[in-house]
Design an enzyme around this catalytic site. Structure first.
Site, short mmCIF file in Angstrom:
data_model
loop_
_atom_site.label_atom_id
_atom_site.label_comp_id
_atom_site.label_asym_id
_atom_site.label_seq_id
_atom_site.Cartn_x
_atom_site.Cartn_y
_atom_site.Cartn_z
N TYR A 1 31.43 78.12 8.35
CA TYR A 1 30.57 77.25 9.19
C TYR A 1 31.27 77.53 10.69
CZ TYR A 1 29.69 73.94 5.67
OH TYR A 1 28.68 73.49 4.29
N GLN B 1 30.63 68.95 -3.55
CA GLN B 1 29.47 69.29 -3.09
C GLN B 1 28.43 69.87 -2.64
OE1 GLN B 1 29.38 69.66 1.84
NE2 GLN B 1 31.90 69.17 1.53
N ASP C 1 33.09 66.37 8.03
CA ASP C 1 32.78 67.65 6.57
C ASP C 1 31.98 69.30 7.44
OD1 ASP C 1 32.17 68.97 3.73
OD2 ASP C 1 31.00 70.05 4.52
N TRP D 1 27.25 71.78 9.15
CA TRP D 1 26.32 73.00 9.16
C TRP D 1 25.40 73.68 9.79
CZ3 TRP D 1 21.72 74.46 5.88
CH2 TRP D 1 21.34 76.39 5.53
N TYR E 1 25.19 67.07 -0.39
CA TYR E 1 24.62 67.91 1.38
C TYR E 1 22.83 68.34 0.92
CZ TYR E 1 24.57 72.85 -0.99
OH TYR E 1 24.39 73.68 -2.77
#
Length: 267
Positions: A47, A155, A42, A21, A183
């Site tokens: 994103y 997540q 991930d 991200w 995250y």
């Protein structure tokens, strides 16, 4: 790199993965992380980094576990199928290891959403199904509409400064063999460096334990997260150097007493 089971799948994934991200680092940091054992990457439709991940895994797809997400704006049955095809093209792969719903959206019937997720899994396009930013009740509802597959991960935000999931989400996931993917485990960098100004008591504790263990503050903060049996972390780094630092947060453990001191300081 220490490995942990993904949900109840029997599949082992690294306890420290690579988040993307707001990622601007290009291919090299991702390649270095993979080399060091951080073989879970991930990403997400939203994103706009799936293409970079695709370049980073070219030629080594079989060594990497790819987790991506469908946007919460695309949770209609046919939209999900189309989003998955788009992710496959950008990732330059013919399957997704873990496909996650990025966030719940009550505008779409969850029954149709989960039916589409099962369709993708039944077709072999997706290996495992996960969610993101779901509450315990939302996980239960989503799972109730799947006949043949289980939700294997959630997540969520989790770090020393943000511990809300410890009240109900963390115990629920542990009991039901659902992996928690944390995250922002370094709280946007706030846990990775000492302040030039007057230090709070909790940051002083983090510094002290980093000194005692001969690790960096970031490594201690990440290790604290992964001290939980079913928690893995996905820190983002735009540099090879920081990626190496993050990966070295695995392979050792904070002591029970050090964890207790951190828990108390950051309560």
């Amino acid at each position: 790199m220490e490995m942990k089971q993904l949900g109840n799948t029997g599949v082992m994934v690294p306890e420290i993965g690579l988040g993307t991200w707001n990622y601007k680092g290009g291919v090299l940091p991702l390649r270095k992380g993979i080399e060091l054992g951080a073989t879970l990457i991930d990403t997400a439709e939203g994103y706009y980094t799936e293409d970079i991940v695709g370049k980073a895994i070219k030629g080594i797809r079989d060594k990497v576990f790819i987790a991506t997400k469908v946007s919460g704006r695309h949770l209609g049955h046919d939209d999900i199928l189309g989003a998955a095809e788009g992710s496959l093209r950008l990732l330059q792969t013919d399957y997704i290891d873990l496909y996650q719903i990025h966030w719940p959206n009550p505008s779409f019937p969850i029954k149709d959403t989960m039916r589409a997720m099962e369709t993708l899994t039944n077709r072999g396009i997706v290996r495992y199904i996960g969610v993101s930013n779901f509450s315990v009740e939302e996980i239960k509802e989503a799972q109730s509409f799947m006949k043949n597959h289980r939700i294997v991960s959630n997540q969520v935000l989790y770090n020393l400064n943000n511990r809300e999931i410890e009240e109900d989400m963390l115990p629920y996931c542990h009991k039901n063999q659902i992996t928690v993917m944390a995250y922002t485990p370094l709280d946007n960098g706030n846990l990775s460096k000492a302040s030039r100004f007057l230090k709070s008591q909790k940051m002083k504790m983090l510094e002290d334990i980093a000194s005692d263990t001969k690790k960096t503050m970031a490594q201690v903060a990440l290790n604290w997260c992964t001290s939980h049996e079913n928690v893995i972390v996905i820190p983002k780094s735009n540099s090879v150097e920081r990626t190496m630092e993050n990966c070295k947060a695995s392979g050792w453990r904070l002591s029970f007493e050090q964890i207790r001191r951190l828990d108390e300081a950051f309560s």
